[in-house]
Design an enzyme around this catalytic site. Sequence first.
Site, PDB file in Angstrom:
ATOM      1  N   LYS A 127       1.664  10.702   2.544  1.00 46.04           N
ATOM      2  CA  LYS A 127       2.548  10.069   1.582  1.00 46.04           C
ATOM      3  C   LYS A 127       3.390  11.185   0.916  1.00 46.04           C
ATOM      4  CE  LYS A 127       1.569   5.427   0.977  1.00 46.04           C
ATOM      5  NZ  LYS A 127       0.821   4.376   0.245  1.00 46.04           N
ATOM      6  N   LYS A 209       0.703   3.727  13.166  1.00 46.09           N
ATOM      7  CA  LYS A 209       0.252   2.652  12.744  1.00 46.09           C
ATOM      8  C   LYS A 209       1.392   1.893  11.982  1.00 46.09           C
ATOM      9  CE  LYS A 209      -0.917   2.433   8.462  1.00 46.09           C
ATOM     10  NZ  LYS A 209      -1.592   2.630   7.124  1.00 46.09           N
ATOM     11  N   LYS A 212       3.875  -1.093   6.043  1.00 44.84           N
ATOM     12  CA  LYS A 212       4.935  -1.646   5.388  1.00 44.84           C
ATOM     13  C   LYS A 212       6.004  -0.599   4.911  1.00 44.84           C
ATOM     14  CE  LYS A 212       1.321  -1.993   2.002  1.00 44.84           C
ATOM     15  NZ  LYS A 212       0.218  -3.048   1.516  1.00 44.84           N
TER      16      LYS A 212
HETATM   17  P1  TYM Z   1      -3.403  -1.135   2.243  1.00 42.31           P
HETATM   18  O1  TYM Z   1      -2.468  -1.934   1.181  1.00 42.31           O
HETATM   19  O2  TYM Z   1      -2.356  -0.051   2.729  1.00 42.31           O
HETATM   20  O3  TYM Z   1      -3.967  -2.066   3.270  1.00 42.31           O
HETATM   21  C1  TYM Z   1      -4.479  -2.882   3.064  1.00 42.31           C
HETATM   22  C2  TYM Z   1      -5.399  -3.269   4.254  1.00 42.31           C
HETATM   23  O4  TYM Z   1      -4.987  -3.442   5.444  1.00 42.31           O
HETATM   24  C3  TYM Z   1      -5.259  -2.682   6.262  1.00 42.31           C
HETATM   25  N1  TYM Z   1      -4.189  -2.147   7.183  1.00 42.31           N
HETATM   26  C4  TYM Z   1      -4.156  -2.343   8.593  1.00 42.31           C
HETATM   27  N2  TYM Z   1      -5.259  -2.592   9.314  1.00 42.31           N
HETATM   28  C5  TYM Z   1      -4.913  -2.481  10.721  1.00 42.31           C
HETATM   29  N3  TYM Z   1      -3.807  -2.053  11.168  1.00 42.31           N
HETATM   30  C6  TYM Z   1      -2.854  -1.662  10.313  1.00 42.31           C
HETATM   31  N4  TYM Z   1      -1.720  -1.352  11.012  1.00 42.31           N
HETATM   32  C7  TYM Z   1      -3.080  -1.930   9.186  1.00 42.31           C
HETATM   33  N5  TYM Z   1      -2.349  -1.500   7.875  1.00 42.31           N
HETATM   34  C8  TYM Z   1      -3.047  -1.794   6.719  1.00 42.31           C
HETATM   35  C9  TYM Z   1      -5.798  -1.467   5.577  1.00 42.31           C
HETATM   36  O5  TYM Z   1      -6.951  -0.546   6.196  1.00 42.31           O
HETATM   37  C10 TYM Z   1      -6.528  -2.195   4.424  1.00 42.31           C
HETATM   38  O6  TYM Z   1      -7.746  -2.652   4.632  1.00 42.31           O
HETATM   39  N6  TYM Z   1      -6.039   1.927  -0.528  1.00 42.31           N
HETATM   40  C11 TYM Z   1      -5.967   0.640  -0.042  1.00 42.31           C
HETATM   41  C12 TYM Z   1      -5.922  -0.632  -1.028  1.00 42.31           C
HETATM   42  C13 TYM Z   1      -7.086  -0.599  -1.920  1.00 42.31           C
HETATM   43  C14 TYM Z   1      -8.646  -0.787  -1.482  1.00 42.31           C
HETATM   44  C15 TYM Z   1      -9.290  -0.653  -2.574  1.00 42.31           C
HETATM   45  C16 TYM Z   1      -9.082  -1.190  -0.205  1.00 42.31           C
HETATM   46  C17 TYM Z   1      -7.271  -0.092  -3.155  1.00 42.31           C
HETATM   47  N7  TYM Z   1      -8.396  -0.267  -3.555  1.00 42.31           N
HETATM   48  C18 TYM Z   1     -10.760  -0.742  -2.620  1.00 42.31           C
HETATM   49  C19 TYM Z   1     -10.630  -1.554  -0.250  1.00 42.31           C
HETATM   50  C20 TYM Z   1     -11.031  -1.309  -1.395  1.00 42.31           C
HETATM   51  C21 TYM Z   1      -4.595   0.403   0.625  1.00 42.31           C
HETATM   52  O7  TYM Z   1      -3.655   1.119   0.254  1.00 42.31           O
HETATM   53  O8  TYM Z   1      -4.436  -0.490   1.624  1.00 42.31           O
END
Ligand code: TYM
Length: 345
Positions: A127, A209, A212
């Site tokens: 990032k 990957k 978004k």
């Molecule tokens: P975020 O918002 O980027 O993604 C949300 C969830 O989706 C999963 N994910 C994927 N899984 C498979 N293939 C992909 N291409 C893919 N893109 C996203 C991510 O692994 C995630 O589970 N930091 C976290 C959000 C967060 C969080 C937390 C999660 C904040 N606090 C506490 C768990 C517990 C994040 O940015 O996910």
Amino acid sequence: MLCVEKDVSEMSDMEQKQVMLSGIQPSGELTLGSYLGAIRNWAERADQFDCYYFMADMHTITVRQNPAELRRRTLTQLAAYIACGLDPEKNTLFIQSHVPEHAQLSWVLNCYTMFGELTRMTQFKAKSAQHAENINAGLFDYPVLMAADILIYQPDFVPVGDDQKQHVELCRDIAERFNGIYGDVFKVPQPYIPKVGARVMSLSSPENKMSKSDQDPNGCVYILERPEDIARKFKRAVTDSEMSVRFDPEQKPGISNLMQIYSCAVGKTYEEIETEFAGQGYGVFKKTVGDAVIEMCRPIREETDRLLKDKAYLEQVYRSGAEKASYIASKTLRKVYKKVGFIPR
Ligand code: TYM
């Protein structure tokens, strides 16, 4: 530590319900990756676990957001959670910024997290390269807020996609360090990563990957987007010069990714998919996968649209979710404050 589905099912017979918690940033529309890697697993576990799922709005501002858009996406995400099968009667659904204890615990945990640990986080490196003009302290500190999000609910499992595993592992390290000083304050949670769907790749550059924040609009599929757009993206998906549908992520990343998506959408094994498309061109395969995704997403989109017309209901869901979440969060925070030596008010 990697925890896969089997371990979770084995543990679910225990008498007291175990706790599951996770969140997604409303920094963009919900992607097929987030759905297959995370939400789908959450919805399947509601009866077995005491579940907490939130919109991680505080995390999104580590990158500049348009405020009105952020509000719209947060509410849409809540509606989509429900449409994906997260019944608010069985799952605690809330907005992160409504529970200030996350930020309060985050400050404390900052003091038990090492600078070096945070510099090693892959997502921070990626990032900061992507937003070189705005490498703010929040971006750096983000995994500590994530650790606070988790530890404050004392969960057993954190269902996430593969890319968040490193953050959950850091969370475990922070919890163990804190417990090492003050006794058993935090439960040390396990990541729960699905066997299939843990890493959905971009359709246009399958070595990356699906995300978004992808620059190429054709690489990322959104679960609420129009069927014709989903169809077009799958039609254009990058494959290879061979003509065989065969699972081989190293040699055939594009086809293997489509097989993974198709497997999740229709529940077939890779062998079954190979047999189904033996001797057929990639055109037929890509169209079939696109159609399967469209059918998987259709009821979610329709239900999200319906729910978004009922703002009063959504407000009631996030208010009562925050109330329940706050109750648990404040209990953990009180314990932590006491342990570190703060005088109660
Ligand atoms: P975020 O918002 O980027 O993604 C949300 C969830 O989706 C999963 N994910 C994927 N899984 C498979 N293939 C992909 N291409 C893919 N893109 C996203 C991510 O692994 C995630 O589970 N930091 C976290 C959000 C967060 C969080 C937390 C999660 C904040 N606090 C506490 C768990 C517990 C994040 O940015 O996910």
